[in-house]
Design a protein around this motif. Structure first.
Motif, PDB file in Angstrom:
ATOM      1  N   THR A  29       6.060  -1.928  -6.237  1.00  0.00           N
ATOM      2  CA  THR A  29       4.680  -2.413  -6.108  1.00  0.00           C
ATOM      3  C   THR A  29       4.499  -3.724  -6.866  1.00  0.00           C
ATOM      4  O   THR A  29       3.895  -4.671  -6.351  1.00  0.00           O
ATOM      5  CB  THR A  29       3.686  -1.354  -6.628  1.00  0.00           C
ATOM      6  N   VAL A  65       0.842  -1.201   0.000  1.00  0.00           N
ATOM      7  CA  VAL A  65       0.000   0.000   0.000  1.00  0.00           C
ATOM      8  C   VAL A  65       0.877   1.252   0.000  1.00  0.00           C
ATOM      9  O   VAL A  65       0.627   2.206  -0.756  1.00  0.00           O
ATOM     10  CB  VAL A  65      -0.951  -0.010   1.228  1.00  0.00           C
ATOM     11  N   THR A  66       1.916   1.253   0.803  1.00  0.00           N
ATOM     12  CA  THR A  66       2.826   2.398   0.881  1.00  0.00           C
ATOM     13  C   THR A  66       3.491   2.670  -0.470  1.00  0.00           C
ATOM     14  O   THR A  66       3.571   3.818  -0.915  1.00  0.00           O
ATOM     15  CB  THR A  66       3.908   2.151   1.953  1.00  0.00           C
ATOM     16  N   SER A  67       3.960   1.606  -1.129  1.00  0.00           N
ATOM     17  CA  SER A  67       4.631   1.799  -2.421  1.00  0.00           C
ATOM     18  C   SER A  67       3.647   2.241  -3.501  1.00  0.00           C
ATOM     19  O   SER A  67       4.011   3.005  -4.397  1.00  0.00           O
ATOM     20  CB  SER A  67       5.375   0.533  -2.845  1.00  0.00           C
ATOM     21  N   MET A  68       2.389   1.778  -3.407  1.00  0.00           N
ATOM     22  CA  MET A  68       1.375   2.232  -4.377  1.00  0.00           C
ATOM     23  C   MET A  68       1.117   3.727  -4.201  1.00  0.00           C
ATOM     24  O   MET A  68       1.052   4.469  -5.174  1.00  0.00           O
ATOM     25  CB  MET A  68       0.067   1.452  -4.198  1.00  0.00           C
ATOM     26  N   LYS A  69       0.999   4.157  -2.948  1.00  0.00           N
ATOM     27  CA  LYS A  69       0.760   5.574  -2.672  1.00  0.00           C
ATOM     28  C   LYS A  69       1.945   6.436  -3.101  1.00  0.00           C
ATOM     29  O   LYS A  69       1.767   7.571  -3.529  1.00  0.00           O
ATOM     30  CB  LYS A  69       0.475   5.786  -1.188  1.00  0.00           C
ATOM     31  N   ALA A  70       3.161   5.869  -2.992  1.00  0.00           N
ATOM     32  CA  ALA A  70       4.361   6.603  -3.377  1.00  0.00           C
ATOM     33  C   ALA A  70       4.571   6.595  -4.891  1.00  0.00           C
ATOM     34  O   ALA A  70       5.421   7.325  -5.400  1.00  0.00           O
ATOM     35  CB  ALA A  70       5.573   6.004  -2.684  1.00  0.00           C
ATOM     36  N   GLY A  71       3.833   5.748  -5.605  1.00  0.00           N
ATOM     37  CA  GLY A  71       3.953   5.686  -7.059  1.00  0.00           C
ATOM     38  C   GLY A  71       5.171   4.907  -7.530  1.00  0.00           C
ATOM     39  O   GLY A  71       5.619   5.067  -8.663  1.00  0.00           O
TER      40      GLY A  71
END
Length: 150
Positions: free
Chosen positions: A22, A11-17
């Motif tokens: 991801t 989730v963190t990597s998705m939010k960070a793009g």
């Protein structure tokens, strides 16, 4: 639990793009899910962290082998991609035993099993895996056990 840590990291990597991270984390989650499905009919269910660690170790081993093959074949760009995936996978693996710790563990396993020679290698390896499976590098341990029993 490691499984929850992986979900949170995804989730963190998705939010960070971070698309590469991801994708790797999703691949890890898919392999864990495959293993869950595989074990549905098993009589004995392993501890969840043990299951996740086994999956991660297998994935890391596959990446190391791929890196070696790509480097031998002169495909540095593919080796770099595998190295990136390996780095993400290794974040979630416990710290592996050092060679000195492995030597001590091998001597303990030899004493516990009463190993005398090469014919007892399987017993020693089984003992090592049961005691230290999550933090043991099987290939290194096998070579060290073989050397100590020879």
């Amino acid at each position: 639990m490691i499984r929850d840590t992986i979900k949170t990291a995804t989730v963190t990597s998705m939010k960070a793009g971070d698309k590469e991270r991801t994708a790797t984390l999703r691949m890890v989650a898919a392999k864990i899910k495959d293993r869950d499905i595989e074990l549905r009919t098993a009589a004995k269910q392993p501890d969840d962290d043990t299951l996740v660690i086994e999956v991660l170790q297998k994935m890391a081993k596959q990446r190391r082998e791929s890196i070696q093959m790509y480097e031998d074949g002169g495909r540095e760009e593919l080796a770099a991609k595998e190295r990136d995936e390996l780095a993400v996978i290794e974040e979630f693996l416990p710290q592996m035993m050092s060679e000195e710790e492995m030597r001590v563990a091998i001597e303990e396993a030899k004493a516990a099993t009463g190993a005398q020679g090469m014919k007892d290698m399987g017993k020693v390896m089984a003992e090592l895996k049961s005691r230290h499976g999550a933090v043991l590098d099987g290939a290194k341990a096998s070579a060290m056990v073989k050397a100590s029993l020879a």
